[in-house]
Scaffold this motif. Structure first.
Motif, PDB file in Angstrom:
ATOM      1  N   ASP A 127       3.635  -4.142   7.655  1.00 49.69           N
ATOM      2  CA  ASP A 127       2.179  -4.303   7.796  1.00 49.69           C
ATOM      3  C   ASP A 127       1.465  -2.969   7.610  1.00 49.69           C
ATOM      4  N   LEU A 128       2.137  -1.888   8.040  1.00 49.48           N
ATOM      5  CA  LEU A 128       1.504  -0.570   7.904  1.00 49.48           C
ATOM      6  C   LEU A 128       1.312  -0.214   6.441  1.00 49.48           C
ATOM      7  N   GLU A 129       2.276  -0.559   5.608  1.00 52.12           N
ATOM      8  CA  GLU A 129       2.120  -0.316   4.173  1.00 52.12           C
ATOM      9  C   GLU A 129       0.875  -1.014   3.641  1.00 52.12           C
ATOM     10  N   LYS A 130       0.678  -2.249   4.086  1.00 47.92           N
ATOM     11  CA  LYS A 130      -0.500  -3.003   3.616  1.00 47.92           C
ATOM     12  C   LYS A 130      -1.785  -2.444   4.226  1.00 47.92           C
ATOM     13  N   LEU A 131      -1.696  -1.945   5.444  1.00 41.92           N
ATOM     14  CA  LEU A 131      -2.877  -1.355   6.082  1.00 41.92           C
ATOM     15  C   LEU A 131      -3.309  -0.082   5.356  1.00 41.92           C
ATOM     16  N   ILE A 132      -2.340   0.669   4.834  1.00 39.89           N
ATOM     17  CA  ILE A 132      -2.684   1.856   4.045  1.00 39.89           C
ATOM     18  C   ILE A 132      -3.479   1.449   2.815  1.00 39.89           C
ATOM     19  N   VAL A 133      -3.025   0.393   2.163  1.00 39.12           N
ATOM     20  CA  VAL A 133      -3.739  -0.106   0.987  1.00 39.12           C
ATOM     21  C   VAL A 133      -5.109  -0.635   1.390  1.00 39.12           C
ATOM     22  N   LEU A 134      -5.140  -1.378   2.498  1.00 40.35           N
ATOM     23  CA  LEU A 134      -6.409  -1.936   2.964  1.00 40.35           C
ATOM     24  C   LEU A 134      -7.418  -0.823   3.240  1.00 40.35           C
ATOM     25  N   GLN A 135      -6.967   0.264   3.871  1.00 39.65           N
ATOM     26  CA  GLN A 135      -7.892   1.361   4.158  1.00 39.65           C
ATOM     27  C   GLN A 135      -8.406   1.999   2.866  1.00 39.65           C
ATOM     28  N   THR A 136      -7.542   2.085   1.870  1.00 38.41           N
ATOM     29  CA  THR A 136      -7.995   2.606   0.576  1.00 38.41           C
ATOM     30  C   THR A 136      -9.141   1.765   0.028  1.00 38.41           C
ATOM     31  N   HIS A 137      -8.992   0.447   0.120  1.00 37.13           N
ATOM     32  CA  HIS A 137     -10.059  -0.447  -0.349  1.00 37.13           C
ATOM     33  C   HIS A 137     -11.296  -0.331   0.539  1.00 37.13           C
ATOM     34  N   ASP A 138     -11.090  -0.221   1.865  1.00 33.30           N
ATOM     35  CA  ASP A 138     -12.226  -0.109   2.784  1.00 33.30           C
ATOM     36  C   ASP A 138     -13.019   1.169   2.525  1.00 33.30           C
ATOM     37  N   VAL A 139     -12.308   2.263   2.306  1.00 31.09           N
ATOM     38  CA  VAL A 139     -12.978   3.539   2.039  1.00 31.09           C
ATOM     39  C   VAL A 139     -13.773   3.458   0.740  1.00 31.09           C
TER      40      VAL A 139
ATOM     41  N   ALA B 279     -14.940   0.693  -0.652  1.00 37.39           N
ATOM     42  CA  ALA B 279     -16.069  -0.228  -0.443  1.00 37.39           C
ATOM     43  C   ALA B 279     -17.211   0.486   0.275  1.00 37.39           C
ATOM     44  N   LYS B 280     -16.871   1.296   1.269  1.00 36.53           N
ATOM     45  CA  LYS B 280     -17.906   2.042   1.983  1.00 36.53           C
ATOM     46  C   LYS B 280     -18.589   3.042   1.056  1.00 36.53           C
ATOM     47  N   ARG B 281     -17.796   3.705   0.222  1.00 37.60           N
ATOM     48  CA  ARG B 281     -18.388   4.661  -0.727  1.00 37.60           C
ATOM     49  C   ARG B 281     -19.377   3.972  -1.658  1.00 37.60           C
ATOM     50  N   LEU B 282     -18.988   2.809  -2.145  1.00 39.29           N
ATOM     51  CA  LEU B 282     -19.867   2.066  -3.053  1.00 39.29           C
ATOM     52  C   LEU B 282     -21.137   1.624  -2.342  1.00 39.29           C
ATOM     53  N   ARG B 283     -20.998   1.109  -1.116  1.00 40.98           N
ATOM     54  CA  ARG B 283     -22.183   0.674  -0.359  1.00 40.98           C
ATOM     55  C   ARG B 283     -23.100   1.854  -0.056  1.00 40.98           C
ATOM     56  N   ASP B 284     -22.501   2.962   0.369  1.00 37.27           N
ATOM     57  CA  ASP B 284     -23.308   4.155   0.674  1.00 37.27           C
ATOM     58  C   ASP B 284     -24.048   4.641  -0.562  1.00 37.27           C
ATOM     59  N   GLU B 285     -23.383   4.596  -1.710  1.00 42.64           N
ATOM     60  CA  GLU B 285     -24.019   5.047  -2.949  1.00 42.64           C
ATOM     61  C   GLU B 285     -25.173   4.130  -3.330  1.00 42.64           C
ATOM     62  N   MET B 286     -24.984   2.821  -3.140  1.00 39.85           N
ATOM     63  CA  MET B 286     -26.054   1.878  -3.471  1.00 39.85           C
ATOM     64  C   MET B 286     -27.259   2.039  -2.549  1.00 39.85           C
ATOM     65  N   VAL B 287     -27.018   2.535  -1.336  1.00 38.22           N
ATOM     66  CA  VAL B 287     -28.125   2.805  -0.412  1.00 38.22           C
ATOM     67  C   VAL B 287     -28.773   4.154  -0.726  1.00 38.22           C
ATOM     68  N   ALA B 288     -27.921   5.139  -1.054  1.00 37.14           N
ATOM     69  CA  ALA B 288     -28.425   6.495  -1.257  1.00 37.14           C
ATOM     70  C   ALA B 288     -29.241   6.644  -2.544  1.00 37.14           C
ATOM     71  N   LEU B 289     -28.841   5.948  -3.602  1.00 38.63           N
ATOM     72  CA  LEU B 289     -29.518   6.128  -4.890  1.00 38.63           C
ATOM     73  C   LEU B 289     -30.997   5.733  -4.848  1.00 38.63           C
TER      74      LEU B 289
ATOM     75  N   LYS C  46     -22.084  -2.677  -7.861  1.00 35.97           N
ATOM     76  CA  LYS C  46     -22.042  -4.059  -7.389  1.00 35.97           C
ATOM     77  C   LYS C  46     -20.822  -4.788  -7.957  1.00 35.97           C
ATOM     78  N   ALA C  47     -20.576  -4.565  -9.245  1.00 36.54           N
ATOM     79  CA  ALA C  47     -19.415  -5.196  -9.867  1.00 36.54           C
ATOM     80  C   ALA C  47     -18.124  -4.646  -9.272  1.00 36.54           C
ATOM     81  N   ALA C  48     -18.085  -3.322  -9.070  1.00 40.47           N
ATOM     82  CA  ALA C  48     -16.886  -2.704  -8.500  1.00 40.47           C
ATOM     83  C   ALA C  48     -16.672  -3.168  -7.067  1.00 40.47           C
ATOM     84  N   LEU C  49     -17.766  -3.291  -6.311  1.00 42.52           N
ATOM     85  CA  LEU C  49     -17.653  -3.731  -4.923  1.00 42.52           C
ATOM     86  C   LEU C  49     -17.129  -5.156  -4.840  1.00 42.52           C
ATOM     87  N   ALA C  50     -17.580  -6.005  -5.742  1.00 42.78           N
ATOM     88  CA  ALA C  50     -17.091  -7.386  -5.754  1.00 42.78           C
ATOM     89  C   ALA C  50     -15.583  -7.418  -5.998  1.00 42.78           C
TER      90      ALA C  50
END
Length: 259
Positions: free
Chosen positions: A4-16, A18-28, A154-158
């Motif tokens: 599960d930890l292996e998958k959690l590492i991958v999940l965190q990569t996606h979460d990070v 996703a957050k970067r994309l959301r933050d960028e869409m707010v910041a721009l 938006k496309a990348a976040l989806a």
């Protein structure tokens, strides 16, 4: 490593990501709004300079009319002076001429000062024109970039959300619950241990705990940092860097590549 930890590492990569994309869409849009406000302020400053130039022009026209009026008065009084018959009349006319001449001299000096002010203001307007053009060019460029980037984000976040959902579906309920709880509190839930330290909080681990984490046969439990509480993992490739197939590749990247 716990599966599960292996998958959690991958999940965190996606979460990070996703957050970067959301933050960028707010910041721009905020960035565009700031540039728009700056452009408006620059246009306002230019408008003040243009208004001052116009006022100086009005002032000089009035001064020119006043000079002309005094000159006409001087000519008229001189004719009266030629017809004067008494000393009192002569003195009065000369005084009147002298006063008018002084006013003409004062107005001409004031007109010269106004012209100097206008010259300085024209220089300011030239600078303001350049500033307005520059601000508007930057604004339009950033507005277009923001529109394009947000559409791509938006496309990348989806796509990232789909990947997140797929990974989350493969993780055990207990591990996922622990991950979500830590991530909500700390921002990130998983940290790589490097050189006997948690790479996020940089606090040292006890030697026994460090050895337990590095024990490749220990895949039954997930260990947490005793200081920050994040889930810890160790990249075994660090023990044998000569056998690494992709120089500099992290364990998270290698896990994602293998999916």
């Amino acid at each position: 490593m716990h599966p599960d930890l292996e998958k959690l590492i991958v999940l965190q990569t996606h979460d990070v990501e996703a957050k970067r994309l959301r933050d960028e869409m707010v910041a721009l849009p905020k960035r565009v709004a700031e540039l728009d406000a700056k452009a408006k302020a620059t246009r306002g400053q230019r408008a003040v300079v243009v208004d001052l130039i116009a006022k100086e022009e009005v002032l000089r026209r009035r001064q020119e009319l006043d000079v002309k009026s005094h000159q006409e008065k001087i000519a008229r009084v001189r004719k009266q002076l030629d017809l004067a018959t008494t000393t009192v009349q002569v003195s009065a006319f000369e005084h009147e001429i002298g006063f008018a001449q002084a006013e003409v001299s004062r107005l001409e000096d004031a007109e010269l000062e106004s012209m100097e002010r206008s010259e300085a203001l024209e220089a300011q307007r030239a600078v303001a024109d350049e500033a307005v053009a520059s601000d508007e060019m930057i604004l339009e460029r950033e507005r277009a970039r923001a529109t394009e980037t947000i559409a791509l984000d938006k496309a990348a976040l989806a796509a990232v959300e789909q990947q997140r959902a797929a990974v989350r579906a493969e993780i055990g309920e207990d591990a996922l619950s622990m991950y979500d709880r830590i991530a909500k509190s700390k921002g990130t839930a998983v940290s790589e241990a490097v050189n006997q330290k948690c790479s996020v909080c940089q606090m040292m681990m006890r030697p026994q705990r460090w050895n337990d984490l590095r024990d490749r046969s220990n895949d039954e439990t997930m260990m947490t940092c005793e200081t920050c509480g994040r889930l810890l993992y160790y990249d075994p490739a660090r023990d044998a860097p000569q056998r690494k197939t992709v120089p500099g590749e992290s364990i998270a990247a290698s896990i994602i590549r293998s999916l």
